[in-house]
Design an enzyme around this catalytic site. Structure first.
Site: not given
Ligand code: NAD
Ligand code: DAU
Length: 358
Positions: A45, A69, A139-141, A164, A168, A193, A297-298, A355
């Site tokens: 994606t 998937i 995720t912790d969310e 989201y 999850k 995060n 819903g932040h 934005y």
């Molecule tokens: P990401 O968005 O960077 O990557 C997601 C990947 O999944 C991409 O490579 C995308 O192509 C693939 N994908 C999406 N939809 C798909 C589908 N239908 N079939 C097959 N592949 C698909 O995500 P990330 O930040 O690397 O997160 C990975 C996992 O970890 C997620 O399950 C997320 O919920 C979890 N997670 C992320 C964070 C974070 O801070 N980023 C924290 C805790 C948990």
């Molecule tokens: O806690 C784990 C989660 O962390 C993961 O499950 C998610 O996949 C990952 O995206 C992340 O979620 P958050 O919503 O916490 O991450 P994000 O980077 O989007 O935002 C972090 C904080 O910053 C949040 O309080 C929102 C704020 N923010 C984010 C963006 C994109 C801003 O203030 N401005 C922005 O433009």
């Protein structure tokens, strides 16, 4: 320990391995375990990028499978063909803001896609689960937003607040339910995060690094006082490796950085580090901070209690936040082509829409 050294060609399916966290997990397992065949299934994606895996793509224990998937027939066919022994499931729609605009795609991938994987895995091994496991990365969310003094424990009730996190949470429940109903050995980890190399620049830290490089506004949501607990992505990959090998089946592990930051304080630190590395006057980039309307819903605060992982499996984060942030900035500054490729694609229309007030 059931896996190491016992079977020559133990097959692990990693989903979402071309994404941010997945690519670090794939790299770690491919580099550290010659005795495994690692299959990376990814739909590519907007968030998936094979550039993230250039250094290991020719390795004999690595195979890329391009597919979705959500496609039940395709998923069943690859499980029949390759007979994966275990699954580490990361594929997901992962950005909260996109889930607010389009919840359905999160339901399809995060819930239905997970169920397709669970069903295919169950069909293969239901008669004998010995040596198999389904490891779901979450995720912790799912726990919702915290009051000032609490921390998220594995026993906390689920209270997701965004489409989201609701998707999850639902997938977590299905994994646990398959464990109870079909005795499927499973693991779940819920992480805070992540930040680090290869993160798509829609998330806070890489978005702001990208904008500082281009001298563009830094859109901070609400009052900027929301709190997140930040973990360097390689420490998450190390934790996943450890939990996969040593975690007790039918268990959940929380993973966190012991590292809470208010967004505004984090951004000021990031600005100053960037100014220093770019040879700009310290304080320059802070002028780019622009308060914008809040995310609906932040969640106010996330903070993980990772003591179960620490005491039972001996894991702690290996880098301080300042070290991790510095390495992250260095990576983006030396990989501007990676950023430029993203900046020229679908990302720009997403950015304009998200934005629009800037
Ligand atoms: P990401 O968005 O960077 O990557 C997601 C990947 O999944 C991409 O490579 C995308 O192509 C693939 N994908 C999406 N939809 C798909 C589908 N239908 N079939 C097959 N592949 C698909 O995500 P990330 O930040 O690397 O997160 C990975 C996992 O970890 C997620 O399950 C997320 O919920 C979890 N997670 C992320 C964070 C974070 O801070 N980023 C924290 C805790 C948990
Ligand atoms: O806690 C784990 C989660 O962390 C993961 O499950 C998610 O996949 C990952 O995206 C992340 O979620 P958050 O919503 O916490 O991450 P994000 O980077 O989007 O935002 C972090 C904080 O910053 C949040 O309080 C929102 C704020 N923010 C984010 C963006 C994109 C801003 O203030 N401005 C922005 O433009």
């Amino acid at each position: 320990m059931i896996l190491e050294g016992k079977l020559k060609k133990y097959k692990i399916l990693i989903t979402g391995g071309a994404g941010f966290i997945g690519s670090h997990v794939v790299r770690r397992l491919v580099n550290n375990y010659d005795n495994y065949s690692i299959y990376n299934l990814d739909a590519l994606t907007y968030a998936g990028n094979l550039e993230n895996l250039k250094d290991i793509e020719e390795r004999p224990n690595y195979t890329f499978l391009h597919g979705n998937i959500n496609d039940e027939t395709f998923i069943n066919s690859i499980f029949d063909k390759f007979m994966f022994d275990s699954v580490i499931h990361l594929a997901a729609e992962s950005h909260v803001d996109r889930s607010i605009t389009d919840p359905l795609v999160f339901v399809k991938t995060n819930i239905l896609g997970t169920i397709n994987l669970l069903n295919a895995f169950k069909s293969l091994w239901f008669d004998n689960w010995d040596g198999k496991k389904f490891y779901h990365i979450s995720t912790d969310e799912v726990y919702g937003s915290l009051d000032d003094l609490d921390l998220f424990l594995e026993t906390n009730p689920y209270k997701p607040n965004s489409p989201y996190s609701a998707s999850k949470a639902s997938s977590d429940h299905f994994v646990r339910a398959y464990g109870e109903t079909y005795k499927m050995p499973y693991l779940i980890s819920n992480c805070s995060n992540n930040y680090g190399p290869c993160q798509f620049p829609e998330k806070l830290i890489p978005l702001f690094i990208n904008n500082i490089i281009d001298d563009k506004e830094l859109p901070l949501y609400g009052d900027g006082n929301n709190i997140r607990d930040w973990l360097y992505v390689i420490d998450h990959a190390i934790a996943i490796d450890l939990i996969f090998h040593k975690g007790e089946n039918h268990n959940t592990y929380n993973i966190g950085g012991f590292n809470e930051w208010k967004n505004i304080d984090l951004i000021k630190l990031l600005c100053n580090l960037m100014d220093d590395k770019l040879g700009r006057a310290i304080g320059n980039s802070q002028k780019l901070i622009t308060y914008v309307k809040d995310r609906p819903g932040h969640d106010r605060r996330y903070a993980i209690d990772a003591s179960k992982l620490k005491t039972k499996l001996g894991w702690t984060p290996s880098v301080t936040f300042k070290e991790g942030l510095s390495k992250t900035i260095d990576w983006y500054l030396s990989n501007q082509k990676w950023l430029a490729n993203i900046n020229s694609g679908e990302y720009m229309s997403y950015y304009k829409n998200q934005y629009s007030e800037l």
